[in-house]
Write a protein that holds these residues in place. Structure first.
Motif, PDB file in Angstrom:
ATOM      1  N   THR A   1      21.790  57.204  -5.527  1.00  0.00           N
ATOM      2  CA  THR A   1      23.206  57.312  -5.876  1.00  0.00           C
ATOM      3  C   THR A   1      23.333  57.346  -7.388  1.00  0.00           C
ATOM      4  O   THR A   1      22.782  56.491  -8.081  1.00  0.00           O
ATOM      5  CB  THR A   1      24.007  56.121  -5.312  1.00  0.00           C
ATOM      6  OG1 THR A   1      23.878  56.119  -3.890  1.00  0.00           O
ATOM      7  CG2 THR A   1      25.480  56.216  -5.686  1.00  0.00           C
ATOM      8  N   PHE A   2      24.051  58.343  -7.881  1.00  0.00           N
ATOM      9  CA  PHE A   2      24.339  58.461  -9.307  1.00  0.00           C
ATOM     10  C   PHE A   2      25.810  58.116  -9.498  1.00  0.00           C
ATOM     11  O   PHE A   2      26.669  58.675  -8.821  1.00  0.00           O
ATOM     12  CB  PHE A   2      24.089  59.889  -9.801  1.00  0.00           C
ATOM     13  CG  PHE A   2      22.700  60.390  -9.546  1.00  0.00           C
ATOM     14  CD1 PHE A   2      21.637  59.957 -10.321  1.00  0.00           C
ATOM     15  CD2 PHE A   2      22.449  61.288  -8.522  1.00  0.00           C
ATOM     16  CE1 PHE A   2      20.356  60.427 -10.099  1.00  0.00           C
ATOM     17  CE2 PHE A   2      21.172  61.763  -8.284  1.00  0.00           C
ATOM     18  CZ  PHE A   2      20.116  61.327  -9.077  1.00  0.00           C
TER      19      PHE A   2
ATOM     20  N   ALA B   1      37.426  54.829 -10.942  1.00  0.00           N
ATOM     21  CA  ALA B   1      36.048  54.344 -10.930  1.00  0.00           C
ATOM     22  C   ALA B   1      35.281  54.801  -9.684  1.00  0.00           C
ATOM     23  O   ALA B   1      34.097  54.504  -9.538  1.00  0.00           O
ATOM     24  CB  ALA B   1      36.033  52.816 -11.006  1.00  0.00           C
ATOM     25  N   ARG B   2      35.906  55.537  -8.810  1.00  0.00           N
ATOM     26  CA  ARG B   2      35.335  55.950  -7.519  1.00  0.00           C
ATOM     27  C   ARG B   2      34.216  56.998  -7.580  1.00  0.00           C
ATOM     28  O   ARG B   2      33.327  56.996  -6.735  1.00  0.00           O
ATOM     29  CB  ARG B   2      36.492  56.477  -6.664  1.00  0.00           C
ATOM     30  CG  ARG B   2      36.126  56.901  -5.285  1.00  0.00           C
ATOM     31  CD  ARG B   2      37.391  57.287  -4.511  1.00  0.00           C
ATOM     32  NE  ARG B   2      37.051  57.661  -3.160  1.00  0.00           N
ATOM     33  CZ  ARG B   2      37.171  58.887  -2.674  1.00  0.00           C
ATOM     34  NH1 ARG B   2      37.671  59.840  -3.418  1.00  0.00           N
ATOM     35  NH2 ARG B   2      36.824  59.155  -1.437  1.00  0.00           N
ATOM     36  N   PRO B   3      34.206  57.918  -8.532  1.00  0.00           N
ATOM     37  CA  PRO B   3      33.246  59.022  -8.473  1.00  0.00           C
ATOM     38  C   PRO B   3      31.782  58.586  -8.395  1.00  0.00           C
ATOM     39  O   PRO B   3      31.360  57.634  -9.063  1.00  0.00           O
ATOM     40  CB  PRO B   3      33.504  59.797  -9.764  1.00  0.00           C
ATOM     41  CG  PRO B   3      34.924  59.522 -10.078  1.00  0.00           C
ATOM     42  CD  PRO B   3      35.124  58.094  -9.663  1.00  0.00           C
ATOM     43  N   LYS B   4      31.051  59.325  -7.553  1.00  0.00           N
ATOM     44  CA  LYS B   4      29.610  59.131  -7.432  1.00  0.00           C
ATOM     45  C   LYS B   4      29.006  60.378  -6.809  1.00  0.00           C
ATOM     46  O   LYS B   4      29.709  61.208  -6.234  1.00  0.00           O
ATOM     47  CB  LYS B   4      29.277  57.893  -6.602  1.00  0.00           C
ATOM     48  CG  LYS B   4      29.714  57.984  -5.149  1.00  0.00           C
ATOM     49  CD  LYS B   4      29.395  56.703  -4.411  1.00  0.00           C
ATOM     50  CE  LYS B   4      29.917  56.755  -2.976  1.00  0.00           C
ATOM     51  NZ  LYS B   4      29.602  55.543  -2.238  1.00  0.00           N
TER      52      LYS B   4
ATOM     53  N   ALA C   1      19.118  65.338   3.495  1.00  0.00           N
ATOM     54  CA  ALA C   1      19.867  66.475   4.024  1.00  0.00           C
ATOM     55  C   ALA C   1      20.676  67.215   2.966  1.00  0.00           C
ATOM     56  O   ALA C   1      21.007  68.379   3.149  1.00  0.00           O
ATOM     57  CB  ALA C   1      20.790  66.013   5.146  1.00  0.00           C
ATOM     58  N   GLY C   2      21.020  66.539   1.871  1.00  0.00           N
ATOM     59  CA  GLY C   2      21.841  67.190   0.859  1.00  0.00           C
ATOM     60  C   GLY C   2      22.473  66.207  -0.090  1.00  0.00           C
ATOM     61  O   GLY C   2      21.967  65.122  -0.316  1.00  0.00           O
ATOM     62  N   VAL C   3      23.632  66.609  -0.605  1.00  0.00           N
ATOM     63  CA  VAL C   3      24.327  65.834  -1.632  1.00  0.00           C
ATOM     64  C   VAL C   3      25.779  65.631  -1.201  1.00  0.00           C
ATOM     65  O   VAL C   3      26.425  66.558  -0.726  1.00  0.00           O
ATOM     66  CB  VAL C   3      24.283  66.583  -2.988  1.00  0.00           C
ATOM     67  CG1 VAL C   3      25.110  65.877  -4.041  1.00  0.00           C
ATOM     68  CG2 VAL C   3      22.847  66.740  -3.456  1.00  0.00           C
ATOM     69  N   THR C   4      26.262  64.415  -1.400  1.00  0.00           N
ATOM     70  CA  THR C   4      27.675  64.129  -1.200  1.00  0.00           C
ATOM     71  C   THR C   4      28.279  63.862  -2.568  1.00  0.00           C
ATOM     72  O   THR C   4      27.826  62.976  -3.288  1.00  0.00           O
ATOM     73  CB  THR C   4      27.877  62.906  -0.291  1.00  0.00           C
ATOM     74  OG1 THR C   4      27.246  63.155   0.964  1.00  0.00           O
ATOM     75  CG2 THR C   4      29.357  62.629  -0.073  1.00  0.00           C
ATOM     76  N   VAL C   5      29.284  64.642  -2.933  1.00  0.00           N
ATOM     77  CA  VAL C   5      29.977  64.483  -4.207  1.00  0.00           C
ATOM     78  C   VAL C   5      31.310  63.810  -3.918  1.00  0.00           C
ATOM     79  O   VAL C   5      32.141  64.360  -3.189  1.00  0.00           O
ATOM     80  CB  VAL C   5      30.195  65.844  -4.907  1.00  0.00           C
ATOM     81  CG1 VAL C   5      30.978  65.664  -6.187  1.00  0.00           C
ATOM     82  CG2 VAL C   5      28.860  66.525  -5.174  1.00  0.00           C
TER      83      VAL C   5
ATOM     84  N   ALA D   1      32.730  70.316  -9.785  1.00  0.00           N
ATOM     85  CA  ALA D   1      32.568  69.224 -10.738  1.00  0.00           C
ATOM     86  C   ALA D   1      32.056  68.003  -9.988  1.00  0.00           C
ATOM     87  O   ALA D   1      32.561  67.654  -8.932  1.00  0.00           O
ATOM     88  CB  ALA D   1      33.900  68.903 -11.402  1.00  0.00           C
ATOM     89  N   ALA D   2      31.024  67.380 -10.543  1.00  0.00           N
ATOM     90  CA  ALA D   2      30.464  66.154  -9.974  1.00  0.00           C
ATOM     91  C   ALA D   2      30.721  65.029 -10.975  1.00  0.00           C
ATOM     92  O   ALA D   2      29.915  64.771 -11.860  1.00  0.00           O
ATOM     93  CB  ALA D   2      28.978  66.320  -9.689  1.00  0.00           C
ATOM     94  N   LEU D   3      31.867  64.375 -10.841  1.00  0.00           N
ATOM     95  CA  LEU D   3      32.304  63.373 -11.802  1.00  0.00           C
ATOM     96  C   LEU D   3      31.428  62.124 -11.795  1.00  0.00           C
ATOM     97  O   LEU D   3      31.529  61.298 -12.687  1.00  0.00           O
ATOM     98  CB  LEU D   3      33.758  62.983 -11.541  1.00  0.00           C
ATOM     99  CG  LEU D   3      34.829  63.913 -12.088  1.00  0.00           C
ATOM    100  CD1 LEU D   3      34.794  65.273 -11.457  1.00  0.00           C
ATOM    101  CD2 LEU D   3      36.186  63.288 -11.963  1.00  0.00           C
ATOM    102  N   GLY D   4      30.561  61.994 -10.818  1.00  0.00           N
ATOM    103  CA  GLY D   4      29.673  60.839 -10.741  1.00  0.00           C
ATOM    104  C   GLY D   4      28.601  60.827 -11.812  1.00  0.00           C
ATOM    105  O   GLY D   4      27.955  59.802 -12.027  1.00  0.00           O
TER     106      GLY D   4
END
Length: 159
Positions: free
Chosen positions: A20-21, A74-77, A83-87, A124-127
């Motif tokens: 998790t980023f 503060a939620r973005p990750k 299997a992949g990526v959840t943004v 956009a991946a704000l995490g």
């Protein structure tokens, strides 16, 4: 100029999955500030004797609302698994298969990572954002890029 060819450093090994980023410092600042705002507004509501009970409740509600906004910011990750990526961004969540991610970009001046997708769009991946911790964001972007490159490589590519 040197006659020797330039040597590009070997790419870093991708991190173990799942990973998790998230912008830890930014998250800490937002949640701390939101909590401090809630506590101060609630304390003011309780200390002001001339306020009616309804006014006190409205003060506390306002403090809670401001904390909720800080928590939402503060939620973005970005969560990567086999299997992949959840943004997860401020108001939405999108699940991507590794094959959908063509490129992971964090250029100088970008406020966060952008994922170039196979459908021709960019997400956009704000995490992963360099706001407070630039070096951490660059390392996270490189790690996600390495994961995307190893997961989307066709068999026999030698990756």
């Amino acid at each position: 100029m040197s006659d020797q060819p330039s040597v590009r450093p070997a790419p870093e090994a991708p991190p173990a999955l799942p990973v998790t980023f998230r912008p830890g410092r930014t998250r800490g600042v937002l949640l701390s500030a939101g909590l401090a705002i809630f506590v101060v507004i609630t304390a003011v509501a309780m200390l002001l004797e001339e306020l009616s009970p309804g006014e006190r409740v409205s003060f506390v509600f306002t403090g809670a609302l401001l904390f909720a906004v800080a928590a939402l910011l503060a939620r973005p990750k970005v969560v990567a698994d086999e299997a992949g990526v959840t943004v997860v961004n401020i108001a939405g969540r999108r699940r991507l298969a590794w094959a959908e991610i063509l490129r992971v970009n964090l250029r100088p001046g970008d406020p966060w990572v952008f994922l170039d997708l196979s459908d021709g769009t960019s997400l956009a991946a704000l995490g992963i954002q360099p706001g407070i911790a630039r070096q951490r964001a660059v390392a996270d972007a490189r790690a996600l890029r390495a994961l995307a490159e190893t997961r989307t490589a066709a068999p026999g590519d030698g990756v």
